[in-house]
Write a protein that holds these residues in place. Sequence first.
Motif, PDB file in Angstrom:
ATOM      1  N   ARG A 181       0.813  -1.215   0.000  1.00 58.97           N
ATOM      2  CA  ARG A 181       0.000   0.000   0.000  1.00 58.97           C
ATOM      3  C   ARG A 181       0.845   1.263   0.000  1.00 58.97           C
ATOM      4  O   ARG A 181       0.439   2.293  -0.529  1.00 58.97           O
ATOM      5  N   SER A 182       2.052   1.217   0.581  1.00 57.45           N
ATOM      6  CA  SER A 182       2.902   2.404   0.648  1.00 57.45           C
ATOM      7  C   SER A 182       4.288   2.072   0.108  1.00 57.45           C
ATOM      8  O   SER A 182       5.141   1.590   0.836  1.00 57.45           O
ATOM      9  N   GLN A 183       4.472   2.296  -1.177  1.00 57.16           N
ATOM     10  CA  GLN A 183       5.762   2.094  -1.820  1.00 57.16           C
ATOM     11  C   GLN A 183       5.976   3.220  -2.818  1.00 57.16           C
ATOM     12  O   GLN A 183       5.060   3.979  -3.141  1.00 57.16           O
ATOM     13  N   THR A 184       7.197   3.356  -3.305  1.00 54.88           N
ATOM     14  CA  THR A 184       7.522   4.379  -4.298  1.00 54.88           C
ATOM     15  C   THR A 184       7.657   3.728  -5.665  1.00 54.88           C
ATOM     16  O   THR A 184       8.416   2.770  -5.822  1.00 54.88           O
ATOM     17  N   ILE A 185       6.922   4.232  -6.627  1.00 55.23           N
ATOM     18  CA  ILE A 185       7.008   3.713  -7.994  1.00 55.23           C
ATOM     19  C   ILE A 185       7.589   4.800  -8.885  1.00 55.23           C
ATOM     20  O   ILE A 185       7.447   6.000  -8.603  1.00 55.23           O
ATOM     21  N   SER A 186       8.239   4.379  -9.964  1.00 51.83           N
ATOM     22  CA  SER A 186       8.969   5.309 -10.825  1.00 51.83           C
ATOM     23  C   SER A 186       8.391   5.362 -12.230  1.00 51.83           C
ATOM     24  O   SER A 186       7.967   4.338 -12.774  1.00 51.83           O
ATOM     25  N   TYR A 187       8.404   6.571 -12.802  1.00 49.37           N
ATOM     26  CA  TYR A 187       8.004   6.802 -14.181  1.00 49.37           C
ATOM     27  C   TYR A 187       9.205   7.359 -14.942  1.00 49.37           C
ATOM     28  O   TYR A 187      10.110   7.961 -14.360  1.00 49.37           O
ATOM     29  N   LEU A 188       9.189   7.187 -16.260  1.00 46.45           N
ATOM     30  CA  LEU A 188      10.269   7.710 -17.094  1.00 46.45           C
ATOM     31  C   LEU A 188       9.684   8.370 -18.332  1.00 46.45           C
ATOM     32  O   LEU A 188       8.874   7.769 -19.035  1.00 46.45           O
ATOM     33  N   ALA A 189      10.106   9.606 -18.599  1.00 47.79           N
ATOM     34  CA  ALA A 189       9.712  10.322 -19.814  1.00 47.79           C
ATOM     35  C   ALA A 189      10.975  10.722 -20.565  1.00 47.79           C
ATOM     36  O   ALA A 189      11.897  11.293 -19.967  1.00 47.79           O
ATOM     37  N   ILE A 190      11.027  10.405 -21.872  1.00 42.07           N
ATOM     38  CA  ILE A 190      12.215  10.664 -22.670  1.00 42.07           C
ATOM     39  C   ILE A 190      11.859  11.612 -23.803  1.00 42.07           C
ATOM     40  O   ILE A 190      10.955  11.340 -24.600  1.00 42.07           O
TER      41      ILE A 190
END
Length: 402
Positions: free
Chosen positions: A86-95
């Motif tokens: 429920r409480s984690q850090t997720i990552s996104y990537l934009a290029i």
Amino acid sequence: MRSIKQNLGRATARALAMLAIVAGVIGCASSTIRIPVPVELADEVEVAGVGHVRAWGDAPMKNIERLAKRRRKQMLATRPAFLKKRSQTISYLAISGGGSNGAFGAGLLNGWTASGKRPEFEIVSGVSTGALIAPFAFLGPKYDKPLREIYTLYSTKDILEPQILAGLLGGNAVSSTKPLARLIAHYVDRDFMAAIAREHAKGRRLLIGTTNLDAERPVIWDMGGIAQRNSDEALQLFRDVLLASAALPGLFPPVYMKVTSAGKTYEEMHVDGGTTENAFLLPVDLDLKRYDKINGVRWKRRIYIIANDKTDPSPEDVNGSALDIAGRSIATLIKQQTEGDLIKLYLRAKDNKIDYNVASIPVGFTEKSSEPFDTKYMTKLYELGFKLGKEGVRWRKKPPGV
């Protein structure tokens, strides 16, 4: 679509400037006969043989809740443990776009792998040269080798075939992208597309941006959704979207997408995604609190943006010729547009409490490209990106101008 002199070389800048000047004097006659989409059907057409696999990039997504529930179902089926956190850090990537400067982004990603700290990205988006990088970044470190090859082994002759005279006399471009299309087909085969489909089935998303030039609007393509179709039509569309996203108007010919409505077939004209948005990620007006409520989570989010150019001013003496002045002016205009896109991403990230991070080519990098795609130039830029990625790139927390 990026800094013309820095990313495509002086010769290309002059060719584009000449094309613009000649077009203004004699006009441009179209050499392609097609049936464009009627304005009233723009929101209703779907891609022939594939269906609904895209959305407008400048409007709220009408079916966001249905898509969120589908993604939740995928995660429950393939990554239940991930969804339960429920409480984690997720990552996104934009290029972003950037022509041959994409070597910087490729090197940074591969160096990031070497550091042992590169995260798996839940969403990866790409525009122009960033669209060519994005699928490999989406699939992860196993695809670092082909990513290095693309940006260090292939020169201008492997990317384009000049046809400047034809372009100036009424053609749709001053060069042909047949070599680039062959290069894309070499790397993007059925196995590659199947790998994209498998990751899509886990709830991860790969998004590519093009510009519908008829509509003057950005289009976001769900590449995993295309890959899941697992057909010859889907494979060709996957390749066409990548080619279209990199189709710098005037330099490269547009890509025509066949679409249908009520049994009738039309053709849309798609060009470089950077014409409308040079970097993107989140749909307009997306409320992640609402999205998290659907998933029953309270995730923290982090977005990494790789800007394949220098985002700070780069002073340079400009020659007094009309072509040099036009080329430098266009380059400056595009650079300002990119800064605006980075600010839009920053504001959307801030609204959704996403940790914002952007990296760009350091001003201290002063190498010059002798042709549109110069392998010596790209290799040096790749090595710079690799070094920064491995040693720890300094991510800026705010875009230029903020």
